[in-house]
Design a protein around this motif. Sequence first.
Motif, PDB file in Angstrom:
ATOM      1  N   UNK A   1     -91.808  -1.434 -38.637  1.00 43.67           N
ATOM      2  CA  UNK A   1     -92.195  -2.502 -39.552  1.00 43.67           C
ATOM      3  C   UNK A   1     -93.721  -2.602 -39.516  1.00 43.67           C
ATOM      4  N   UNK A   2     -94.331  -3.308 -40.454  1.00 46.93           N
ATOM      5  CA  UNK A   2     -95.775  -3.484 -40.377  1.00 46.93           C
ATOM      6  C   UNK A   2     -96.105  -4.229 -39.087  1.00 46.93           C
ATOM      7  N   UNK A   3     -97.205  -3.891 -38.435  1.00 45.96           N
ATOM      8  CA  UNK A   3     -97.553  -4.566 -37.191  1.00 45.96           C
ATOM      9  C   UNK A   3     -96.760  -4.062 -36.014  1.00 45.96           C
ATOM     10  N   UNK A   4     -96.155  -2.877 -36.153  1.00 47.65           N
ATOM     11  CA  UNK A   4     -95.370  -2.303 -35.073  1.00 47.65           C
ATOM     12  C   UNK A   4     -96.233  -2.105 -33.842  1.00 47.65           C
ATOM     13  N   UNK A   5     -95.694  -2.499 -32.684  1.00 45.32           N
ATOM     14  CA  UNK A   5     -96.325  -2.106 -31.423  1.00 45.32           C
ATOM     15  C   UNK A   5     -97.360  -3.053 -30.883  1.00 45.32           C
ATOM     16  N   UNK A   6     -97.891  -3.940 -31.718  1.00 52.01           N
ATOM     17  CA  UNK A   6     -98.886  -4.932 -31.272  1.00 52.01           C
ATOM     18  C   UNK A   6     -99.889  -4.379 -30.257  1.00 52.01           C
ATOM     19  N   UNK A   7    -100.601  -3.374 -30.695  1.00 53.42           N
ATOM     20  CA  UNK A   7    -101.784  -2.908 -29.955  1.00 53.42           C
ATOM     21  C   UNK A   7    -101.495  -2.373 -28.564  1.00 53.42           C
ATOM     22  N   UNK A   8    -100.313  -1.785 -28.388  1.00 47.84           N
ATOM     23  CA  UNK A   8    -100.002  -1.194 -27.090  1.00 47.84           C
ATOM     24  C   UNK A   8    -101.033  -0.155 -26.687  1.00 47.84           C
ATOM     25  N   UNK A   9    -101.464   0.642 -27.659  1.00 45.75           N
ATOM     26  CA  UNK A   9    -102.421   1.704 -27.356  1.00 45.75           C
ATOM     27  C   UNK A   9    -103.710   1.153 -26.796  1.00 45.75           C
ATOM     28  N   UNK A  10    -104.201   0.076 -27.406  1.00 43.55           N
ATOM     29  CA  UNK A  10    -105.473  -0.486 -26.945  1.00 43.55           C
ATOM     30  C   UNK A  10    -105.316  -1.175 -25.587  1.00 43.55           C
ATOM     31  N   UNK A  11    -104.192  -1.866 -25.405  1.00 48.38           N
ATOM     32  CA  UNK A  11    -103.977  -2.510 -24.101  1.00 48.38           C
ATOM     33  C   UNK A  11    -103.860  -1.447 -23.006  1.00 48.38           C
ATOM     34  N   UNK A  12    -103.187  -0.342 -23.347  1.00 44.49           N
ATOM     35  CA  UNK A  12    -103.091   0.761 -22.394  1.00 44.49           C
ATOM     36  C   UNK A  12    -104.462   1.323 -22.056  1.00 44.49           C
ATOM     37  N   UNK A  13    -105.330   1.381 -23.053  1.00 45.44           N
ATOM     38  CA  UNK A  13    -106.696   1.859 -22.844  1.00 45.44           C
ATOM     39  C   UNK A  13    -107.397   0.985 -21.801  1.00 45.44           C
ATOM     40  N   UNK A  14    -107.247  -0.326 -21.979  1.00 44.61           N
ATOM     41  CA  UNK A  14    -107.846  -1.249 -21.011  1.00 44.61           C
ATOM     42  C   UNK A  14    -107.228  -1.055 -19.624  1.00 44.61           C
ATOM     43  N   UNK A  15    -105.918  -0.876 -19.594  1.00 43.78           N
ATOM     44  CA  UNK A  15    -105.244  -0.711 -18.297  1.00 43.78           C
ATOM     45  C   UNK A  15    -105.788   0.507 -17.568  1.00 43.78           C
ATOM     46  N   UNK A  16    -105.999   1.587 -18.323  1.00 39.90           N
ATOM     47  CA  UNK A  16    -106.512   2.797 -17.694  1.00 39.90           C
ATOM     48  C   UNK A  16    -107.907   2.570 -17.130  1.00 39.90           C
ATOM     49  N   UNK A  17    -108.723   1.847 -17.874  1.00 40.53           N
ATOM     50  CA  UNK A  17    -110.083   1.578 -17.376  1.00 40.53           C
ATOM     51  C   UNK A  17    -110.053   0.674 -16.160  1.00 40.53           C
ATOM     52  N   UNK A  18    -109.183  -0.378 -16.219  1.00 43.18           N
ATOM     53  CA  UNK A  18    -109.067  -1.261 -15.055  1.00 43.18           C
ATOM     54  C   UNK A  18    -108.652  -0.472 -13.821  1.00 43.18           C
ATOM     55  N   UNK A  19    -107.796   0.524 -14.044  1.00 44.65           N
ATOM     56  CA  UNK A  19    -107.290   1.319 -12.925  1.00 44.65           C
ATOM     57  C   UNK A  19    -108.233   2.474 -12.607  1.00 44.65           C
ATOM     58  N   UNK A  20    -109.372   2.503 -13.272  1.00 44.93           N
ATOM     59  CA  UNK A  20    -110.332   3.594 -13.121  1.00 44.93           C
ATOM     60  C   UNK A  20    -109.665   4.954 -13.280  1.00 44.93           C
ATOM     61  N   UNK A  21    -108.778   5.011 -14.234  1.00 46.35           N
ATOM     62  CA  UNK A  21    -108.138   6.265 -14.618  1.00 46.35           C
ATOM     63  C   UNK A  21    -107.394   6.922 -13.460  1.00 46.35           C
ATOM     64  N   UNK A  22    -106.732   6.115 -12.649  1.00 46.76           N
ATOM     65  CA  UNK A  22    -105.900   6.678 -11.587  1.00 46.76           C
ATOM     66  C   UNK A  22    -104.468   6.225 -11.819  1.00 46.76           C
TER      67      UNK A  22
END
Lengths: 365, 508
Positions: free
Chosen positions: A290-311
């Motif tokens: 549907x429109x708005x599918x996923x609610x920015x999972x990709x971007x939140x994941x991006x932040x998670x990776x940075x918070x975890x320093x890519x580990x």
Amino acid sequence: MSAPTDVMVAEPQAPDPAPAAPARDERWLRAGKLAVRWIAAILGAMIIFSVLVSFQGANPLEVFADMWVSTFQRPRSLTEIFIRMAPITLAALAVVLPARAGMMNVGGEGQVIVGAVGAAGVGLAFDQTLPGGLVMVLMAVGAIVAGAAWAGIAALLRLVFNVNEAVTTLLLNFVALDLLLFLIYQPWRESAAAQPSTREVAVAAQLPTLGSTGVTVGIIVAVAAVIVLGWALTRTRWGYRLGVVGGNPEAARRAAMPVTMLLLSALLVGGALAGLAGWIELSAVELKLRPGFGTQIGYIGFLASWLARHRPLPVLVASFVLAALSVAADSLQLDSGLPASTINILTALLLVAVLGWTTMKGKKT
Amino acid sequence: MTPESTSDAVTPLLKIGGFTKRFADVVANDDVGFDVRAGEVHALVGENGAGKSTLLKMIYGVYTPDSGWMLVEDHEATPGSPAEARALGIGMVFQDLRLVPALTVTENIALAMDTGWNLKLDALATRVSDASQRFGLGVDPAALVRHLSIGERQRVEILKVLMTGAKLVILDEPTSVLAPQEVDALLGVVRHLRDQGLGIVIVTHKLREVRAIADRVTVLRGGKTVLVGATPGDYTDDELIEAMVGRSVPPLIALRDAVDTAVPPALLMEGVSANSDRGHQALTSVTLRVYPGELVGVAGVAGSGQRELCEVAMGLRDASAGTISVSGSPVTNPKTAATAGAVCVPEDPVADSVVSRLSVLEHMPLDGRPIPASGLGVAWALIRRRTDEANAKLGLRMAPKHRKLSELSGGNIQRVILTRELALDSTLVVAAYPSRGLDAANVRRTQEVLLEARSRGAGVLMVSEDLDELMSMADRIVVMHDGHISGEVPAAAFDRQRLGQLMVEGVS
């Protein structure tokens, strides 16, 4: 003092000795300092957030208490956190892996969407004819292929034309969104009368839950992916080579490593992981495109990776925290009357504080 | 300790005493003292790790001494920062020049001056030009730094230091990056500055330069002064070397066996041309043979194509014309070179070979050979054992295996790369500046290892900026000038003057 003195001839001297390891207590001291910085960073973010919240007329202490209670003391919320955490974790791994090879994948969002499109395409085509378990697997495969292919576009542009992958992956996010909209407005639309969306995939092809908890098996997939990727990065030759390429591509080239293939593999596998996130979001949460599918999972994941320093392993913690914050945002809106986006401010403050204050540099000997 | 009253007639520009600095359990400087007068060149000599850098950094306010005193023109002053040191009239020209390549000379100098928000570049350019003339530096204020040679950049740095009001100029190993002729030019500049009444401290480990320029010399060894303010003329070369090294270094014995030219060469380059990273032609029709059991030295002013020569030989850079082979196998990429048995000590190990977050052990498989496998993983146990063997065999005392490369100094990094590459059983050794950053004992050991490789039948191609080193080791020296080989001199005919001419003018 300035008069010439005799040449003093000392006994033969050992050459520049090999440097010794730093003392153990010195390492403890560093770890301690780091912990203090983490606590200071988190406290700092919370204080700034409190100030902002009080401008909104709310009592910050009540807001924090409410967030705590509604997020961790209602079973329904915990279930919700684990459901949201699964795709975020996978989307974060899609950043972790290319980062290990020195590349910045900002395209998790697009790869998640295209992964979901791939899964939906397979699901909608076969869920009426094939057994549910098989459809589920086929949908996962479709998501992996679609996500990898989407990342592959950026990989090709990088490797053939040397276009920076951070730019291409980011721009492809918008293309992915348009692709999704095209499909649900036109060829895959359930009915012209209803809202633009596909129909739901058959119940048999949806992700099953773990016992009576309401948590879907998505979290198992995510945790398994973390473990496998953590193992692959630290224990395999592929992971070792990726680390070399990411640390110094010239050193990798001089060591006769297939640098191009390594970069390609990192982006493709990263895209595949994001695709899997799209599959889980589709078959566990949204059930249809549907429109708005996923609610920015990709971007939140991006932040998670940075918070975890890519580990990989810390990604699990970061994803849990970000999923919890997003659940808290909902209750904040319901209970405190604050806009749900208020939580984005807290998330951003935490991120900036943690990334800015917890970097420590080593000394040379 | 308190300042003693100076018995000298002249007040020294700078006088220090009792300087002591500890880092954890290492005493980098132990009760060090010396003085510098106006109008003299004071050479500060010592091996790597002798404590020269620490001493300079304390004088320049980067480090604070644990104890000791410092007088600037008879006033007690210990700078707490480089800015304070500059305010005291102490200027420092670092070994790694700190100029912005994209800016002009004037703009670079403006960066160092306290000009406020309005740079007034035109007025400054005039002042730069005047100062350049007065000090005999020959610096063009409008030139972009990136168009300048290393020697010219160095003069810009010196000018910058002078224009910020320095009366005492410290030059940290200024000649290590220069060709012989540029060294002469720099020494001319230093003489000129001395005649203008400035005090100069020049750090070096080359005896020739001490002889050429120094009025007085202070020798550091193991953090202590061995000689303080001595007149170089009072000492023989052997005495000075002994003061620096602590024992006399026996001459290197390079047995030059007859080279068998009937066998296929270890390295064969025929009519090879190649471009530099910027796309200029960097090599022009280079034909070069290195036979097994032969050590060929490559001399030349920095940037004459040495880097490209080594990279082409290792398959790291595509040749635009010509053919390359190692032990008879054509070389087209790093893998073919490695398979044919070539090993390489890169020109710039930090940029070319170091992955700073990896450990010493994790650098060992990066030798171009297949990574030892254990299932899907790396056979670290095997690599660990081979590393110990390599370390024992080469005797360069590499840093412990678990240390991260980011924590190691340049000399220690060089020893890691040398140990990895030279312990391999190779048919061709391409070594660019192998002894860079090493102290005397390790330089000697590295030279011995290269000669050992030669005598076990490997071909060795060695680039060095030290003509003495090449002349003592090589069977032949080829000289590069502007991307081609301008001449080739066999061991029997080695002559510093002739080599220098080939380097600078391309003809002898």
